[in-house]
Design a protein around this motif. Structure first.
Motif, PDB file in Angstrom:
ATOM      1  N   VAL A  44       0.927  -0.700  -0.193  1.00  0.00           N
ATOM      2  CA  VAL A  44       0.117  -0.417   0.171  1.00  0.00           C
ATOM      3  C   VAL A  44       0.929   1.080   0.368  1.00  0.00           C
ATOM      4  N   ASN A  45       0.923   2.183  -0.594  1.00  0.00           N
ATOM      5  CA  ASN A  45       1.052   2.928  -1.422  1.00  0.00           C
ATOM      6  C   ASN A  45       0.886   4.028   0.756  1.00  0.00           C
ATOM      7  N   THR A  46       1.822   4.679   0.518  1.00  0.00           N
ATOM      8  CA  THR A  46       2.440   5.642   1.456  1.00  0.00           C
ATOM      9  C   THR A  46       2.075   7.163   1.967  1.00  0.00           C
ATOM     10  N   CYS A  47       2.103   8.069   3.077  1.00  0.00           N
ATOM     11  CA  CYS A  47       2.742   8.701   2.564  1.00  0.00           C
ATOM     12  C   CYS A  47       3.043   9.600   4.957  1.00  0.00           C
ATOM     13  N   THR A  48       3.485  10.221   4.484  1.00  0.00           N
ATOM     14  CA  THR A  48       3.106  11.485   5.914  1.00  0.00           C
ATOM     15  C   THR A  48       3.066  13.190   5.649  1.00  0.00           C
ATOM     16  N   ILE A  49       2.546  13.770   6.271  1.00  0.00           N
ATOM     17  CA  ILE A  49       2.467  14.728   6.203  1.00  0.00           C
ATOM     18  C   ILE A  49       2.627  15.917   7.421  1.00  0.00           C
ATOM     19  N   LYS A  68     -10.799  20.640   9.224  1.00  0.00           N
ATOM     20  CA  LYS A  68     -11.065  20.211  10.434  1.00  0.00           C
ATOM     21  C   LYS A  68     -10.979  18.391   9.381  1.00  0.00           C
ATOM     22  N   ILE A  69      -9.367  17.584   9.871  1.00  0.00           N
ATOM     23  CA  ILE A  69      -8.957  16.558   8.836  1.00  0.00           C
ATOM     24  C   ILE A  69      -9.868  15.825  10.254  1.00  0.00           C
ATOM     25  N   ASN A  70     -10.883  14.652   9.154  1.00  0.00           N
ATOM     26  CA  ASN A  70     -11.159  13.682  10.727  1.00  0.00           C
ATOM     27  C   ASN A  70     -10.214  11.973   9.507  1.00  0.00           C
ATOM     28  N   GLN A  71     -10.481  11.012  10.358  1.00  0.00           N
ATOM     29  CA  GLN A  71      -9.935   9.435   9.592  1.00  0.00           C
ATOM     30  C   GLN A  71     -10.789   9.463   8.428  1.00  0.00           C
ATOM     31  N   PHE A  72     -10.459   8.920   7.695  1.00  0.00           N
ATOM     32  CA  PHE A  72     -10.919   8.184   6.170  1.00  0.00           C
ATOM     33  C   PHE A  72     -11.128   9.183   5.202  1.00  0.00           C
ATOM     34  N   ASP A  73     -10.742  11.355   5.487  1.00  0.00           N
ATOM     35  CA  ASP A  73     -11.154  11.828   4.991  1.00  0.00           C
ATOM     36  C   ASP A  73      -9.521  11.513   3.603  1.00  0.00           C
ATOM     37  N   ARG A  74      -9.816  12.664   2.473  1.00  0.00           N
ATOM     38  CA  ARG A  74      -8.684  12.078   1.567  1.00  0.00           C
ATOM     39  C   ARG A  74      -8.247  14.017   1.003  1.00  0.00           C
ATOM     40  N   ILE A  75      -6.675  13.002   0.814  1.00  0.00           N
ATOM     41  CA  ILE A  75      -6.102  14.264   0.300  1.00  0.00           C
ATOM     42  C   ILE A  75      -4.956  14.185  -0.652  1.00  0.00           C
ATOM     43  N   THR A  95      -3.969   8.323   9.879  1.00  0.00           N
ATOM     44  CA  THR A  95      -4.117   8.299  11.868  1.00  0.00           C
ATOM     45  C   THR A  95      -3.937   9.778  11.448  1.00  0.00           C
ATOM     46  N   LEU A  96      -3.740  10.957  12.643  1.00  0.00           N
ATOM     47  CA  LEU A  96      -3.956  12.170  13.409  1.00  0.00           C
ATOM     48  C   LEU A  96      -3.155  11.825  14.530  1.00  0.00           C
ATOM     49  N   LYS A  97      -1.148  12.515  14.366  1.00  0.00           N
ATOM     50  CA  LYS A  97      -1.052  12.730  15.253  1.00  0.00           C
ATOM     51  C   LYS A  97      -0.707  14.151  16.061  1.00  0.00           C
ATOM     52  N   GLN A  98      -1.229  14.907  17.497  1.00  0.00           N
ATOM     53  CA  GLN A  98      -0.592  16.266  17.447  1.00  0.00           C
ATOM     54  C   GLN A  98       0.748  16.680  18.310  1.00  0.00           C
ATOM     55  N   ASN A  99       1.325  17.238  17.543  1.00  0.00           N
ATOM     56  CA  ASN A  99       2.975  17.705  18.405  1.00  0.00           C
ATOM     57  C   ASN A  99       2.918  18.988  18.673  1.00  0.00           C
ATOM     58  N   LYS A 100       2.805  19.153  19.887  1.00  0.00           N
ATOM     59  CA  LYS A 100       3.133  20.429  20.589  1.00  0.00           C
ATOM     60  C   LYS A 100       5.129  21.070  20.859  1.00  0.00           C
ATOM     61  N   THR A 101       5.161  21.487  19.569  1.00  0.00           N
ATOM     62  CA  THR A 101       7.086  22.355  19.572  1.00  0.00           C
ATOM     63  C   THR A 101       6.612  23.694  20.664  1.00  0.00           C
ATOM     64  N   ILE A 102       8.281  23.693  20.776  1.00  0.00           N
ATOM     65  CA  ILE A 102       8.402  24.816  22.214  1.00  0.00           C
ATOM     66  C   ILE A 102       8.266  26.143  20.819  1.00  0.00           C
ATOM     67  N   ASN A 103       9.356  26.250  19.602  1.00  0.00           N
ATOM     68  CA  ASN A 103       8.947  27.544  18.877  1.00  0.00           C
ATOM     69  C   ASN A 103       8.001  27.456  17.926  1.00  0.00           C
ATOM     70  N   GLU A 104       7.649  26.756  17.436  1.00  0.00           N
ATOM     71  CA  GLU A 104       6.222  27.209  16.402  1.00  0.00           C
ATOM     72  C   GLU A 104       4.811  26.573  16.457  1.00  0.00           C
ATOM     73  N   GLY A 105       4.787  26.193  17.687  1.00  0.00           N
ATOM     74  CA  GLY A 105       3.909  25.653  18.042  1.00  0.00           C
ATOM     75  C   GLY A 105       2.583  23.902  17.927  1.00  0.00           C
ATOM     76  N   ILE A 106       1.265  24.059  17.623  1.00  0.00           N
ATOM     77  CA  ILE A 106       1.194  22.918  17.100  1.00  0.00           C
ATOM     78  C   ILE A 106       1.259  22.302  15.442  1.00  0.00           C
ATOM     79  N   GLU A 111      -0.736  10.856   9.250  1.00  0.00           N
ATOM     80  CA  GLU A 111      -0.702   9.918   8.257  1.00  0.00           C
ATOM     81  C   GLU A 111      -1.653   8.882   7.087  1.00  0.00           C
ATOM     82  N   LEU A 112      -1.375   9.133   6.201  1.00  0.00           N
ATOM     83  CA  LEU A 112      -2.256   8.713   4.885  1.00  0.00           C
ATOM     84  C   LEU A 112      -1.178   7.501   4.274  1.00  0.00           C
ATOM     85  N   MET A 113      -2.917   6.648   3.508  1.00  0.00           N
ATOM     86  CA  MET A 113      -2.305   5.505   2.682  1.00  0.00           C
ATOM     87  C   MET A 113      -3.288   5.696   1.794  1.00  0.00           C
TER      88      MET A 113
END
Length: 169
Positions: A44-49, A68-75, A95-106, A111-113
């Motif tokens: 399966v082709n994959t990509c992460t943005i 607002k991005i949800n599971q099964f939406d398309r990009i 899947t969606l994963k929130q990351n908090k950074t010190i300088n750049e914010g959220i 994860e795309l398939m």
């Protein structure tokens, strides 16, 4: 070092149930495109943005400029190299994963398939003695359409001799 330009669009909201007439261009919010694959070996082709999600963009309700991005939406992602060669593909949000950074914010890791993953999730066992590949693929698509879930894609035009399969919801 490779020189690439890219275009990223949000093309389908699974909660609405229909594709957008005008996809939402989210290219300006893309921080990175990672691990984008183009395989033809049964994988399966994959990509992460990574998206800039400051002020709740892409995470909370649609604010008018970012959905607002949800599971099964398309990009949709289109890459163009310095020679003008392009690669474009529509991926489904896994899947969606929130990351908090010190300088750049959220930031929002998405994860795309590839849509081909739906056909790889069909549990199918049947013997085919002396059947050609077209007939076998047609039979698998019939089985898939007969047992697919409400959030899975619908296969159409798979019985045409051109070999092209259309996928719809």
């Amino acid at each position: 070092m490779a020189t690439w330009s890219y275009e990223v669009k949000y093309v389908y909201d699974n909660t609405a149930g229909t594709p957008f007439l005008t996809p939402v261009d989210i290219t300006s919010n893309v921080i990175t495109i990672e691990n984008m694959t183009d395989v033809g070996t049964g994988e399966v082709n994959t990509c992460t943005i990574q998206l800039n999600a400051r002020d709740g963009q892409f995470i909370t309700v649609d604010n008018g400029s970012t959905p607002k991005i949800n599971q099964f939406d398309r990009i949709y992602i289109k890459l163009t190299d310095k020679n003008g060669a392009t690669f474009e593909k529509i991926y489904e949000v896994e899947t969606l994963k929130q990351n908090k950074t010190i300088n750049e914010g959220i930031r929002l890791g998405v994860e795309l398939m590839g849509l081909e993953r739906h056909l790889q999730q069909v549990h199918f066992a049947k013997q085919y003695n002396y059947a050609n590949a077209f007939y076998v693929a047609q039979d698998i698509c019939d089985k898939y359409n007969g047992s697919k879930g409400g959030k899975q894609i619908l296969l159409e035009k798979y019985n045409l001799p051109s070999g092209m399969i259309d996928v719809h919801d």
